[in-house]
Design a protein around this motif. Sequence first.
Motif, mmCIF file in Angstrom:
data_model
loop_
_atom_site.group_PDB
_atom_site.id
_atom_site.type_symbol
_atom_site.label_atom_id
_atom_site.label_comp_id
_atom_site.label_asym_id
_atom_site.label_seq_id
_atom_site.Cartn_x
_atom_site.Cartn_y
_atom_site.Cartn_z
ATOM 1 N N LEU A 1 0.815 -1.231 0.000
ATOM 2 C CA LEU A 1 0.000 0.000 0.000
ATOM 3 C C LEU A 1 0.839 1.268 0.000
ATOM 4 C CD1 LEU A 1 -2.846 -0.986 2.494
ATOM 5 C CD2 LEU A 1 -3.101 -0.588 0.044
ATOM 6 N N GLU A 2 2.021 1.216 0.601
ATOM 7 C CA GLU A 2 2.790 2.455 0.762
ATOM 8 C C GLU A 2 3.991 2.572 -0.179
ATOM 9 O OE1 GLU A 2 3.512 3.662 4.799
ATOM 10 O OE2 GLU A 2 1.640 2.788 5.508
ATOM 11 N N LYS A 3 4.434 1.445 -0.741
ATOM 12 C CA LYS A 3 5.664 1.494 -1.544
ATOM 13 C C LYS A 3 5.427 1.276 -3.046
ATOM 14 C CE LYS A 3 8.433 2.011 2.027
ATOM 15 N NZ LYS A 3 9.106 3.305 2.245
ATOM 16 N N ILE B 1 -5.059 14.738 4.090
ATOM 17 C CA ILE B 1 -4.750 13.657 3.137
ATOM 18 C C ILE B 1 -3.997 14.222 1.933
ATOM 19 C CG2 ILE B 1 -5.730 11.870 1.618
ATOM 20 C CD1 ILE B 1 -8.095 11.685 3.656
ATOM 21 N N ASP B 2 -4.431 15.396 1.441
ATOM 22 C CA ASP B 2 -3.741 16.037 0.304
ATOM 23 C C ASP B 2 -2.268 16.307 0.627
ATOM 24 O OD1 ASP B 2 -5.984 16.075 -1.206
ATOM 25 O OD2 ASP B 2 -6.422 18.207 -0.989
ATOM 26 N N PHE C 1 -4.913 6.145 -0.664
ATOM 27 C CA PHE C 1 -5.410 7.523 -0.543
ATOM 28 C C PHE C 1 -6.864 7.652 -1.013
ATOM 29 C CE2 PHE C 1 -0.756 8.483 -0.501
ATOM 30 C CZ PHE C 1 -0.728 9.069 0.757
ATOM 31 N N ASN C 2 -7.233 6.902 -2.043
ATOM 32 C CA ASN C 2 -8.637 6.931 -2.503
ATOM 33 C C ASN C 2 -9.579 6.417 -1.424
ATOM 34 O OD1 ASN C 2 -8.007 8.004 -4.957
ATOM 35 N ND2 ASN C 2 -7.969 6.054 -6.061
ATOM 36 N N GLN C 3 -9.176 5.307 -0.787
ATOM 37 C CA GLN C 3 -9.993 4.736 0.292
ATOM 38 C C GLN C 3 -10.096 5.697 1.474
ATOM 39 O OE1 GLN C 3 -11.989 2.304 -1.082
ATOM 40 N NE2 GLN C 3 -11.894 1.590 1.034
ATOM 41 N N ALA C 4 -8.946 6.325 1.794
ATOM 42 C CA ALA C 4 -8.926 7.277 2.915
ATOM 43 C C ALA C 4 -9.902 8.425 2.654
ATOM 44 C CB ALA C 4 -7.518 7.811 3.122
ATOM 45 N N ARG C 5 -9.905 8.925 1.412
ATOM 46 C CA ARG C 5 -10.808 10.035 1.069
ATOM 47 C C ARG C 5 -12.267 9.598 1.158
ATOM 48 N NH1 ARG C 5 -6.570 11.422 -2.369
ATOM 49 N NH2 ARG C 5 -5.765 13.493 -1.853
ATOM 50 N N LYS C 6 -12.545 8.406 0.650
ATOM 51 C CA LYS C 6 -13.919 7.904 0.659
ATOM 52 C C LYS C 6 -14.431 7.733 2.096
ATOM 53 C CE LYS C 6 -14.691 4.722 -2.528
ATOM 54 N NZ LYS C 6 -14.738 3.375 -3.147
ATOM 55 N N GLN C 7 -13.606 7.120 2.949
ATOM 56 C CA GLN C 7 -14.001 6.898 4.343
ATOM 57 C C GLN C 7 -14.148 8.224 5.103
ATOM 58 O OE1 GLN C 7 -11.026 4.212 5.875
ATOM 59 N NE2 GLN C 7 -11.739 2.490 4.655
#
Length: 717
Positions: free
Chosen positions: A231-233, A264-265, A242-248
């Motif tokens: 997820l991070e590398k 998040i940005d 980041f898409n999931q973070a924005r949605k949640q």
Amino acid sequence: MAKAKKATENTEATSAFTLQERENGIAILTIDVPGESMNTLKIEFSEQISVMLDQIESNNNIKGVVVVSGKDNSFVAGADISMLASCETAEDAQAISQGGQEIFQRIEDMQAHFVAAIHGPALGGGLELALACHSRVCSDDSKTQLGLPEVQLGLLPGSGGTQRLPRLIGVQKAMKMMLTGAPVRAKQALKYGIVDDMVPQSILLDVAIELAQKSKPAKKQPKLDLMGKFLEKTPFGRSTLFNQARKQTLAKTKGNYPAPELIIDCIESGISKGIEHGMRVEATNFGQLVMSAESEQLRNIFFATTEMKKETGVSGVEPAKLHKIGVLGGGLMGGGIAFVTATKAGLPARIKDIRPEGIANAMKYSYDLLNKKVKRRFIRKSEMQKQMSLLTGSVDYSGFGDADVVIEAVFEDLTLKQNMVNDVETHCNENTIFASNTSSIPIGQIADKAKRPEQVIGLHYFSPVDKMPLAEVIAHDKTSDLTISTTVDLARKQGKTPIVVKDGAGFYVNRILAPYMNEAANVLLAGEPIEHIDNALVKFGFPVGPVKLLDEVGIDVGTKIIPILMAQFGDRFKSADAFDKVLADDRKGKKNKRGFYAYTGKKPGKEVDESVYELLGITPAKGLSGNEIAERCVLMMLNEAAMCLDEDVIRSPRDGDIGAIFGIGFPPFLGGPFRYMDKLGAQHVVDRLNHYASQFGDKFTPAQRLLDMAKNKQTFY
């Protein structure tokens, strides 16, 4: 430990920073803000710390620097947010952020090995300072906590925190800390990798000095598991993350809070385009948020609660000393009150119930909550045992003779409560205060047969007691000033934010809640679907919708207050017939798994029980917009709040705002009913009330206070 060789101090005696050089090539940089109980970073400190950094840079003997606090209770508790009030533009605020970034970047770029020795809170700018150091050591004390709580003020970490923390501990953990604002304790900080070591406070400085004597460490890579690495590398993983973070985030904020999305940005910009770009985005976003209406209101709440902490219940009247508290009733409320008394106030609590099982249940309430903390390693088992030892119980009044305050948490029955007053006056001492946790019965009635009515007061908690931050302190016309101040002091010691309100049906919070709930029921009876009503108010900013709230509280409990309100205020509080029909069908809500929502199936409590429509004789269909539903319900609350202020039920608009936010979840980003009415303008509120009064009758008639304010173009603040 090496002896001090010389002390180099800032020429200004008022400097918050002192530098002490030692023989072993180590300098101790101490932060001690003059005249403050805790260290906070102020804008004028940038010059002071620059002087210190100049001295360190020009002294080749200094190989390592330990940054330590001169306060025994905190490292740095954050930045002084009052400095943001002077910002007139987003550029002004952006400049503050850039100033902080430059200072901390300078620390990171220093040749000397900087080590932060953290004891107590290192929050906000305090943690950002520690992150700019090359190493960090913290004490294992329960006071020590590390966090970036800026989101709670509608802001983001503006001095490099959005860039350094993800690089140190990984994006997911850092994002969680920044989006919730929740701090981590010492042990968790070590586990996350925020600190390099955790030691007892007694050796914190020694260990930090020893570490500072070593070479600067290479930049650490966060510890990630296989999924974390994906997820991070990897570009695809990061995009997904980041898409999931924005949605949640959007699902939680409903778009009402801009800060989480901008956090998040910042993180994504820094990770994908480099730290320098990330810093620029951070400063720009910080400037934008400082000027946002949401942050302004959240900062107003912060200042209001800080102000309230300094107040006694009655100006100039000091509270009596508290040594022991009695609790009558071992139910959920009694158990919760005993819990906050023992764990937050640190006072012995003696619980009385007519049945041994009641006492056992109250004890279990505290045991379960504390045991959860032990399992999560927030507290040690010995601390749990110490707190549990403060709780005792009996089925009679033995052990109540020396209680300073006895809090009654029994059924809502006037005769029963009057008998309790008599019992306490008989079995306790002549100075014992009787505090009733009634949610609706006027305190004057409870005190009506008391020998010492001046020592009878209301202390209304909200459920669940361990979570809800508000307490209403209700004085009747004979309550003494000493009783008020002592009760306010007790509530504050229990971790509550107390507001003093005048006696009367519903007091303040339930009185403004009732017309809001009634209007939701009227909208329902007109055929609007339950989920449509609840969604409209959640989108407006309430944590749950009104119908769902009634199920949560208990339909029987929620409607019990209506006759009491009607007896005092008349038909304005007449409840919708829906409540009677629902209660007659034995629907009490969540507690008996029968209510407006269904509590069986795959999603208990998430979906509407469709059979309730048939019971009410309606065919649900959307006829109104969500905005109109929200406006109707909220206007009823706003109008009632204005009446409460006019009748001196609350002492100030500030108390009314805090009461509504902390008691019933009025949207914090709107600042409370009175701040919100100021934003709308009194004339607009009056016009909208008159608009609905023409359709639905007198219940929407504007309060006289609002009419006068509209005429004179006044505001509450």
